[in-house]
Design an enzyme around this catalytic site. Structure first.
Site, mmCIF file in Angstrom:
data_model
loop_
_atom_site.group_PDB
_atom_site.id
_atom_site.type_symbol
_atom_site.label_atom_id
_atom_site.label_comp_id
_atom_site.label_asym_id
_atom_site.label_seq_id
_atom_site.Cartn_x
_atom_site.Cartn_y
_atom_site.Cartn_z
ATOM 1 N N HIS A 75 -9.050 -11.231 -0.644
ATOM 2 C CA HIS A 75 -8.849 -11.319 0.882
ATOM 3 C C HIS A 75 -9.478 -10.211 1.714
ATOM 4 O O HIS A 75 -9.696 -9.147 0.992
ATOM 5 C CB HIS A 75 -7.187 -10.999 0.730
ATOM 6 C CG HIS A 75 -6.559 -9.598 0.202
ATOM 7 N ND1 HIS A 75 -6.873 -8.570 1.297
ATOM 8 C CD2 HIS A 75 -6.172 -9.322 -0.839
ATOM 9 C CE1 HIS A 75 -6.280 -7.577 0.530
ATOM 10 N NE2 HIS A 75 -5.949 -7.850 -0.614
ATOM 11 N N GLU B 298 -0.754 -10.261 -6.287
ATOM 12 C CA GLU B 298 -1.255 -8.866 -6.800
ATOM 13 C C GLU B 298 -0.312 -8.257 -7.832
ATOM 14 O O GLU B 298 0.781 -8.718 -8.058
ATOM 15 C CB GLU B 298 -1.587 -8.037 -5.331
ATOM 16 C CG GLU B 298 -1.859 -6.799 -5.940
ATOM 17 C CD GLU B 298 -3.129 -6.432 -6.650
ATOM 18 O OE1 GLU B 298 -3.521 -6.919 -7.847
ATOM 19 O OE2 GLU B 298 -4.282 -6.127 -5.943
#
Length: 189
Positions: free
Chosen positions: A9, A80
């Site tokens: 990202h 994550e």
């Protein structure tokens, strides 16, 4: 040939100051949006499928990459690493409060209350095996986070877990993995 593009990202406000995000849902900052647009403008059409973490920073990145008519599929396995007690702390605060853990290979056993590397590899491997079965011969974007992507690439390359920390992504960085005769091959552009 199946091609996977592993994408981290864009930048968030927490990335900019060294705050540990983990599974906290932090959005892209303006620079992060700019990074994605500069890197991917017009190039998302090459993907036949796009998958991403459901965390905002990854989902926003995927939305900026993908063509408007393409459905983006989020998957919890792409989140994550959970950083446990460290989530929301600055790197400097963790180094001060947990010096022994920080200075060891904490990734293998995980931060206090967080995920170990083996837990990350299990999630990443499960996802990759599903993608390879369901998207054979396609070009697939996978938008996720640095630690999860390192576990994923480490699994693909059959690296020992203690070596995964050597695999690093800058914000909006990416790498291509092409499967030729069933074997992974990294391609750099």
């Amino acid at each position: 040939m199946t091609s996977l593009c592993l994408i981290r990202h864009g930048q968030t406000a927490w990335n900019a100051v060294g705050r540990i995000q983990g599974q906290e849902d932090v959005p892209l900052n303006p620079l992060g949006v700019e990074q994605v647009i500069d890197t991917w403008q017009g190039r998302g059409k090459q993907f036949q499928a796009t998958f991403c973490s459901p965390l905002r920073r990854a989902f926003e990145t995927a939305n900026l990459i993908s063509p408007l008519d393409q459905y983006i599929q989020s998957d919890d396995r792409l989140k994550e690493r959970h950083y446990g007690l460290w989530q929301g702390m600055l790197d400097s605060e963790v180094k001060e409060k947990y010096p022994i853990t920080w200075n060891s290979n904490w990734r293998l056993c995980g931060p206090p209350g967080g995920e170990s590397q083996s837990q990350l590899v299990i999630r990443a491997a499960s996802f990759i095996e599903d993608i390879l079965k369901k998207h054979d011969g396609q070009t697939v974007a996978i938008v996720s986070h640095e630690c999860l992507l390192a576990a994923m690439l480490g699994y693909i390359l059959k690296m020992p877990p203690e070596m995964h920390q050597t695999l690093r992504w800058k914000n909006c960085g990416y790498i291509w993995v092409e499967y030729v005769n069933g074997q992974p091959r990294l391609t750099f552009q």
